[in-house]
Design a protein around this motif. Structure first.
Motif, mmCIF file in Angstrom:
data_model
loop_
_atom_site.group_PDB
_atom_site.id
_atom_site.type_symbol
_atom_site.label_atom_id
_atom_site.label_comp_id
_atom_site.label_asym_id
_atom_site.label_seq_id
_atom_site.Cartn_x
_atom_site.Cartn_y
_atom_site.Cartn_z
ATOM 1 N N GLN A 1 12.523 17.824 -21.702
ATOM 2 C CA GLN A 1 11.429 16.900 -21.423
ATOM 3 C C GLN A 1 11.715 15.532 -22.028
ATOM 4 O O GLN A 1 11.518 14.494 -21.384
ATOM 5 C CB GLN A 1 10.121 17.452 -21.978
ATOM 6 C CG GLN A 1 8.905 16.593 -21.669
ATOM 7 C CD GLN A 1 7.646 17.125 -22.308
ATOM 8 O OE1 GLN A 1 7.483 17.063 -23.515
ATOM 9 N NE2 GLN A 1 6.743 17.662 -21.487
ATOM 10 N N LEU A 2 12.219 15.525 -23.247
ATOM 11 C CA LEU A 2 12.527 14.266 -23.911
ATOM 12 C C LEU A 2 13.636 13.520 -23.167
ATOM 13 O O LEU A 2 13.573 12.306 -22.977
ATOM 14 C CB LEU A 2 12.948 14.542 -25.358
ATOM 15 C CG LEU A 2 12.891 13.386 -26.353
ATOM 16 C CD1 LEU A 2 11.483 12.840 -26.488
ATOM 17 C CD2 LEU A 2 13.408 13.846 -27.714
ATOM 18 N N GLY A 3 14.645 14.275 -22.722
ATOM 19 C CA GLY A 3 15.759 13.658 -22.011
ATOM 20 C C GLY A 3 15.388 13.120 -20.645
ATOM 21 O O GLY A 3 16.077 12.245 -20.112
ATOM 22 N N SER A 4 14.329 13.641 -20.057
ATOM 23 C CA SER A 4 13.913 13.180 -18.730
ATOM 24 C C SER A 4 13.049 11.925 -18.791
ATOM 25 O O SER A 4 12.748 11.323 -17.770
ATOM 26 C CB SER A 4 13.128 14.294 -18.019
ATOM 27 O OG SER A 4 11.884 14.537 -18.662
ATOM 28 N N MET A 5 12.639 11.525 -19.985
ATOM 29 C CA MET A 5 11.805 10.328 -20.140
ATOM 30 C C MET A 5 12.637 9.057 -20.018
ATOM 31 O O MET A 5 13.843 9.065 -20.300
ATOM 32 C CB MET A 5 11.140 10.326 -21.527
ATOM 33 C CG MET A 5 10.114 11.381 -21.759
ATOM 34 S SD MET A 5 9.458 11.220 -23.460
ATOM 35 C CE MET A 5 8.205 12.495 -23.433
ATOM 36 N N PRO A 6 12.025 7.944 -19.635
ATOM 37 C CA PRO A 6 12.701 6.648 -19.761
ATOM 38 C C PRO A 6 13.115 6.428 -21.211
ATOM 39 O O PRO A 6 12.438 6.894 -22.138
ATOM 40 C CB PRO A 6 11.621 5.645 -19.330
ATOM 41 C CG PRO A 6 10.676 6.438 -18.484
ATOM 42 C CD PRO A 6 10.674 7.828 -19.059
ATOM 43 N N ALA A 7 14.220 5.743 -21.416
ATOM 44 C CA ALA A 7 14.775 5.588 -22.760
ATOM 45 C C ALA A 7 13.759 5.017 -23.741
ATOM 46 O O ALA A 7 13.653 5.478 -24.886
ATOM 47 C CB ALA A 7 16.013 4.690 -22.716
ATOM 48 N N SER B 1 10.509 5.242 -23.699
ATOM 49 C CA SER B 1 9.490 6.250 -24.013
ATOM 50 C C SER B 1 10.048 7.316 -24.938
ATOM 51 O O SER B 1 9.373 7.775 -25.860
ATOM 52 C CB SER B 1 8.967 6.892 -22.727
ATOM 53 O OG SER B 1 8.350 5.929 -21.897
ATOM 54 N N ALA B 2 11.298 7.737 -24.681
ATOM 55 C CA ALA B 2 11.918 8.744 -25.537
ATOM 56 C C ALA B 2 12.073 8.227 -26.959
ATOM 57 O O ALA B 2 11.806 8.946 -27.937
ATOM 58 C CB ALA B 2 13.277 9.143 -24.971
ATOM 59 N N GLN B 3 12.478 6.975 -27.098
ATOM 60 C CA GLN B 3 12.646 6.410 -28.437
ATOM 61 C C GLN B 3 11.312 6.291 -29.160
ATOM 62 O O GLN B 3 11.229 6.534 -30.374
ATOM 63 C CB GLN B 3 13.321 5.045 -28.341
ATOM 64 C CG GLN B 3 14.787 5.139 -27.918
ATOM 65 C CD GLN B 3 15.463 3.783 -27.877
ATOM 66 O OE1 GLN B 3 15.233 2.943 -28.742
ATOM 67 N NE2 GLN B 3 16.289 3.565 -26.876
ATOM 68 N N GLU B 4 10.258 5.943 -28.434
ATOM 69 C CA GLU B 4 8.943 5.862 -29.065
ATOM 70 C C GLU B 4 8.479 7.238 -29.526
ATOM 71 O O GLU B 4 7.905 7.381 -30.609
ATOM 72 C CB GLU B 4 7.929 5.264 -28.087
ATOM 73 C CG GLU B 4 6.497 5.213 -28.616
ATOM 74 C CD GLU B 4 6.340 4.415 -29.891
ATOM 75 O OE1 GLU B 4 5.369 4.673 -30.634
ATOM 76 O OE2 GLU B 4 7.188 3.539 -30.172
ATOM 77 N N ARG B 5 8.746 8.268 -28.724
ATOM 78 C CA ARG B 5 8.375 9.619 -29.112
ATOM 79 C C ARG B 5 9.134 10.027 -30.385
ATOM 80 O O ARG B 5 8.542 10.606 -31.308
ATOM 81 C CB ARG B 5 8.695 10.588 -27.975
ATOM 82 C CG ARG B 5 8.335 12.040 -28.241
ATOM 83 C CD ARG B 5 6.849 12.292 -28.247
ATOM 84 N NE ARG B 5 6.231 11.989 -26.964
ATOM 85 C CZ ARG B 5 6.196 12.814 -25.919
ATOM 86 N NH1 ARG B 5 6.746 14.023 -26.016
ATOM 87 N NH2 ARG B 5 5.612 12.448 -24.804
ATOM 88 N N ILE B 6 10.430 9.727 -30.440
ATOM 89 C CA ILE B 6 11.218 10.073 -31.619
ATOM 90 C C ILE B 6 10.742 9.287 -32.833
ATOM 91 O O ILE B 6 10.707 9.802 -33.961
ATOM 92 C CB ILE B 6 12.721 9.846 -31.355
ATOM 93 C CG1 ILE B 6 13.210 10.794 -30.260
ATOM 94 C CG2 ILE B 6 13.534 10.058 -32.633
ATOM 95 C CD1 ILE B 6 14.601 10.469 -29.741
ATOM 96 N N ARG B 7 10.349 8.038 -32.615
ATOM 97 C CA ARG B 7 9.818 7.244 -33.729
ATOM 98 C C ARG B 7 8.600 7.941 -34.341
ATOM 99 O O ARG B 7 8.444 7.984 -35.571
ATOM 100 C CB ARG B 7 9.436 5.844 -33.247
ATOM 101 C CG ARG B 7 8.983 4.912 -34.381
ATOM 102 C CD ARG B 7 8.313 3.671 -33.837
ATOM 103 N NE ARG B 7 7.048 4.007 -33.191
ATOM 104 C CZ ARG B 7 5.921 4.272 -33.836
ATOM 105 N NH1 ARG B 7 5.885 4.242 -35.169
ATOM 106 N NH2 ARG B 7 4.823 4.573 -33.181
ATOM 107 N N GLU B 8 7.740 8.495 -33.490
ATOM 108 C CA GLU B 8 6.572 9.223 -33.985
ATOM 109 C C GLU B 8 6.997 10.451 -34.783
ATOM 110 O O GLU B 8 6.392 10.777 -35.813
ATOM 111 C CB GLU B 8 5.694 9.637 -32.807
ATOM 112 C CG GLU B 8 5.071 8.462 -32.067
ATOM 113 C CD GLU B 8 4.380 8.884 -30.787
ATOM 114 O OE1 GLU B 8 4.413 10.103 -30.469
ATOM 115 O OE2 GLU B 8 3.816 8.016 -30.097
ATOM 116 N N TYR B 9 8.044 11.139 -34.316
ATOM 117 C CA TYR B 9 8.530 12.301 -35.053
ATOM 118 C C TYR B 9 9.081 11.883 -36.419
ATOM 119 O O TYR B 9 8.849 12.560 -37.437
ATOM 120 C CB TYR B 9 9.636 13.004 -34.265
ATOM 121 C CG TYR B 9 9.211 13.600 -32.947
ATOM 122 C CD1 TYR B 9 7.874 13.832 -32.632
ATOM 123 C CD2 TYR B 9 10.166 13.930 -31.981
ATOM 124 C CE1 TYR B 9 7.498 14.379 -31.417
ATOM 125 C CE2 TYR B 9 9.803 14.493 -30.765
ATOM 126 C CZ TYR B 9 8.473 14.707 -30.483
ATOM 127 O OH TYR B 9 8.112 15.250 -29.277
#
Length: 257
Positions: A84-90, A92-100
């Motif tokens: 799911q993370l890999g299918s996101m626009p870059a 969006s994926a980076q923002e999600r990882i920032r939250e993690y």
């Protein structure tokens, strides 16, 4: 006082100035999910000024075996999974990882000193959680491992900067690229572990360290911890200035008494 996050398997308890954060999923070796990181961030967001020491530990025979295996799925419909993370626009994926990452970075917040009590395995996200703390007490059978590169990934939960600060460029490069385990004995030699003890002595060793950390005046500890953290990045001139400013604040507070 005890609080439990039933989705992220994070339990907290408070004893005066000491907050203990426990990964409480022993049947899965405290494997982590995005809900774990959200729960950890919530703990950091809820800190009050009276907390001086945070102890992070894992329930059971391992500190944390890392990412829950179900999340390695390439299926983009698996909630929180790598697919799911890999299918996101870059972006969006980076923002999600920032939250993690925020679930880890708060462990070096101003005002606290954090201690990881590590037994058994600390792998991937587990190793990065231990490395996110200021100090580590490890059992003799414990090991740290960052296998992400061997899986085609990278350590992305603050692990690279924290490890490099602790062990230097060459050792951090070797550990991160090869994914090999770092034994407790190596960790002690390298300065990653502050103490290595028999498994039965872990609680006592952590309690002794916590007592030493809370013995000096709180203001002095907070200022000193901030100075040590800034020292690894500041120029000598900037660090000298930081020391002067911190000492002036301490002297003013003492004089005001």
């Amino acid at each position: 006082m005890t609080a439990v996050d039933t989705d992220g398997w994070v339990r907290t308890s408070r004893d005066g100035a000491v907050l203990t954060v426990t990964l409480d999923r022993p049947d899965q070796l405290n494997a982590q999910t995005p809900a774990t990181w959200t729960a950890l961030k919530a703990v950091g967001d809820s800190l009050d000024d009276d907390v001086r020491v945070v102890v992070v530990r894992g329930n059971g025979r391992s500190f944390s075996a890392g990412l829950d295996r179900s999340l390695f799925s390439a299926d983009p419909s698996t909630a929180g999974g790598l697919g799911q993370l890999g299918s996101m626009p870059a972006e969006s994926a980076q923002e999600r990882i920032r939250e993690y990452q925020a679930g880890f970075r708060w462990l070096r917040s101003p005002g606290i000193v954090s201690v990881a009590a590590v037994q058994g395995h600390a792998i991937g996200a587990g190793a990065q959680l231990a490395l996110a703390c200021d100090l580590r007490v490890m059992t003799e059978d414990a090991s740290l491992r960052l296998p992400e590169a061997t899986l085609g990934l990278v350590p992305d939960l603050t692990g690279t900067s924290n490890l490099a600060e602790l062990v230097g460029y060459a050792r951090a490069m070797e550990v991160c690229v090869t994914g090999r385990p770092v034994t407790a004995a190596e960790a002690l030699t390298w300065g990653v572990a502050n103490a290595v003890v028999p498994a039965g002595d872990l609680d006592g060793a952590v309690a002794t360290l916590v007592a030493a950390l809370t013995a000096p005046p709180a203001g002095a500890v907070r200022e000193t911890a901030a100075l040590v953290r800034s020292a690894v990045r500041n120029t000598p001139e900037a660090q000298d200035a930081a020391e002067r400013a911190a000492q002036a604040r301490r002297l003013a507070e003492l004089a005001a008494r």
